[in-house]
Design a protein around this motif. Structure first.
Motif, PDB file in Angstrom:
ATOM      1  N   HIS A  95      53.073  74.963  80.645  1.00  0.00           N
ATOM      2  CA  HIS A  95      54.537  75.056  80.654  1.00  0.00           C
ATOM      3  C   HIS A  95      55.034  75.345  79.245  1.00  0.00           C
ATOM      4  CE1 HIS A  95      54.593  73.500  84.700  1.00  0.00           C
ATOM      5  NE2 HIS A  95      53.935  72.410  84.340  1.00  0.00           N
ATOM      6  N   PRO A  96      56.269  75.814  79.095  1.00  0.00           N
ATOM      7  CA  PRO A  96      56.843  75.956  77.753  1.00  0.00           C
ATOM      8  C   PRO A  96      57.121  74.576  77.173  1.00  0.00           C
ATOM      9  CG  PRO A  96      58.466  76.549  79.429  1.00  0.00           C
ATOM     10  CD  PRO A  96      57.167  76.343  80.141  1.00  0.00           C
ATOM     11  N   THR A  97      56.305  74.158  76.228  1.00  0.00           N
ATOM     12  CA  THR A  97      56.420  72.826  75.627  1.00  0.00           C
ATOM     13  C   THR A  97      56.312  72.941  74.109  1.00  0.00           C
ATOM     14  OG1 THR A  97      54.026  72.454  75.692  1.00  0.00           O
ATOM     15  CG2 THR A  97      55.298  71.760  77.632  1.00  0.00           C
ATOM     16  N   ALA A  98      56.507  71.816  73.442  1.00  0.00           N
ATOM     17  CA  ALA A  98      56.318  71.794  71.993  1.00  0.00           C
ATOM     18  C   ALA A  98      54.880  72.140  71.636  1.00  0.00           C
ATOM     19  CB  ALA A  98      56.684  70.412  71.450  1.00  0.00           C
TER      20      ALA A  98
ATOM     21  N   PHE B  18      51.395  78.382  67.633  1.00  0.00           N
ATOM     22  CA  PHE B  18      51.717  79.554  66.813  1.00  0.00           C
ATOM     23  C   PHE B  18      52.439  79.170  65.513  1.00  0.00           C
ATOM     24  CE2 PHE B  18      51.163  81.107  71.085  1.00  0.00           C
ATOM     25  CZ  PHE B  18      50.476  82.296  70.916  1.00  0.00           C
ATOM     26  N   ILE B  19      52.309  77.905  65.113  1.00  0.00           N
ATOM     27  CA  ILE B  19      52.938  77.430  63.869  1.00  0.00           C
ATOM     28  C   ILE B  19      51.859  76.864  62.955  1.00  0.00           C
ATOM     29  CG2 ILE B  19      54.594  75.811  62.864  1.00  0.00           C
ATOM     30  CD1 ILE B  19      56.081  75.866  65.570  1.00  0.00           C
ATOM     31  N   GLU B  20      51.907  77.230  61.696  1.00  0.00           N
ATOM     32  CA  GLU B  20      50.944  76.735  60.705  1.00  0.00           C
ATOM     33  C   GLU B  20      51.630  75.673  59.852  1.00  0.00           C
ATOM     34  OE1 GLU B  20      47.988  75.652  59.356  1.00  0.00           O
ATOM     35  OE2 GLU B  20      47.496  77.599  60.300  1.00  0.00           O
ATOM     36  N   GLU B  21      51.326  74.387  60.154  1.00  0.00           N
ATOM     37  CA  GLU B  21      51.995  73.297  59.438  1.00  0.00           C
ATOM     38  C   GLU B  21      51.360  72.976  58.099  1.00  0.00           C
ATOM     39  OE1 GLU B  21      50.905  72.668  62.658  1.00  0.00           O
ATOM     40  OE2 GLU B  21      52.655  72.063  63.851  1.00  0.00           O
ATOM     41  N   SER B  22      50.200  73.533  57.812  1.00  0.00           N
ATOM     42  CA  SER B  22      49.517  73.212  56.555  1.00  0.00           C
ATOM     43  C   SER B  22      50.223  73.828  55.353  1.00  0.00           C
ATOM     44  CB  SER B  22      48.065  73.698  56.605  1.00  0.00           C
ATOM     45  OG  SER B  22      48.019  75.107  56.733  1.00  0.00           O
TER      46      SER B  22
ATOM     47  N   VAL C 292      54.967  80.834  60.583  1.00  0.00           N
ATOM     48  CA  VAL C 292      54.582  81.262  61.931  1.00  0.00           C
ATOM     49  C   VAL C 292      53.222  81.949  61.860  1.00  0.00           C
ATOM     50  CG1 VAL C 292      56.946  81.487  62.733  1.00  0.00           C
ATOM     51  CG2 VAL C 292      55.826  83.468  61.682  1.00  0.00           C
ATOM     52  N   ARG C 293      52.487  81.866  62.950  1.00  0.00           N
ATOM     53  CA  ARG C 293      51.166  82.494  63.052  1.00  0.00           C
ATOM     54  C   ARG C 293      51.232  83.651  64.046  1.00  0.00           C
ATOM     55  NH1 ARG C 293      46.445  79.163  62.222  1.00  0.00           N
ATOM     56  NH2 ARG C 293      45.535  80.410  63.906  1.00  0.00           N
ATOM     57  N   PRO C 294      50.609  84.791  63.756  1.00  0.00           N
ATOM     58  CA  PRO C 294      50.573  85.886  64.731  1.00  0.00           C
ATOM     59  C   PRO C 294      49.610  85.600  65.888  1.00  0.00           C
ATOM     60  CG  PRO C 294      49.315  86.472  62.788  1.00  0.00           C
ATOM     61  CD  PRO C 294      49.987  85.168  62.477  1.00  0.00           C
TER      62      PRO C 294
END
Length: 239
Positions: free
Chosen positions: A164-167, A173-177, A183-185
């Motif tokens: 499902h569309p969730t967090a 697709f997010i790079e928190e480091s 954002v990640r491709p």
């Protein structure tokens, strides 16, 4: 107990897929064939989903393959439940399908003007709910009937995060480091989850279906695979 590597899970999945493809025509030990017909369809679906997931994985779409896992796992749970419930379970599956069709017909009738003959045909189908149809309508009830510890339902809930569309699906697709986050491709690697879940589903769906057949033709093979990857050879019985 030694840990099982990703390569071992992958080998087990490929081995089970090949064995299923090469299996002899089935012979049911049931006098009433409806549960076996439904179970055959579900077992075939689990195997095809696992094969599709591996192909996506090999093409670099491991994240997209995880979306198939929820359906694969849910179908496995329903198949084991059906094997335990037999004809009463099959009746519950059919009844719940008719109930959902009627609810959809009523919603369509409210929203727009579908052909009256279509609506009438759906509404004429009798719907008499049973204990099994109520259980089949909720994955949580099926999981709890098989495993009161809720371990199975916990797996299902975890897999829902990627179907499902969730967090969680966005976070892939997010790079928190980096600061700030970038954002990640391409998504983060969760590829081992595909192989582990596929192994569980192929094993447990295959064993449940095998229990419904004369001679349980795949029992010895699947038990050997279960031992190789340290998984329970079959889900618990419903008491």
């Amino acid at each position: 107990m030694a840990s099982v590597s990703r390569q071992q899970y992958r080998a087990a999945v490929e081995k089970m897929l090949a064995n299923y493809r090469d299996a002899e025509p089935i012979e049911t030990k049931q006098r009433l064939y409806r549960p076996v017909l439904i179970a055959h369809g579900w077992c075939a679906e689990v195997h095809r989903l696992a094969e599709a997931a591996l192909k996506l994985l090999d093409l670099g779409y491991g994240h997209e393959a995880t979306i198939l896992l929820r359906t694969m796992f849910e179908t496995t749970i329903s198949l084991h439940w059906l094997y335990q419930k037999g004809e009463a379970g099959a009746e519950g599956v059919v009844t719940e399908g008719a109930r959902q069709n009627r609810a959809a017909a009523e919603d369509m009738e409210t929203a727009f003007a579908p052909p009256p003959d279509v609506i009438d045909a759906i509404k004429k189908t009798p719907v008499i709910q049973t204990e099994e149809s109520r259980t089949f309508s909720k994955v949580m009830k099926q999981c709890d009937a098989i495993d009161p510890t809720k371990a199975l339902y916990s797996i299902y809930r975890y897999l829902c995060r990627f179907a499902h569309p969730t967090a969680a699906s966005a976070d892939a697709f997010i790079e928190e480091s980096m600061n700030p986050p970038h954002v990640r491709p391409t998504p983060k690697d969760r590829e081992s989850m595909v192989e582990v879940t596929s192994a569980m589903c192929l094993l447990w769906a295959g064993r449940a279906f095998d229990e419904m057949l004369n001679g349980k033709p795949r029992k010895r093979f699947l038990r050997a695979v279960a031992k190789e990857v340290q998984l329970a050879p079959i889900l618990p019985y419903i008491h």
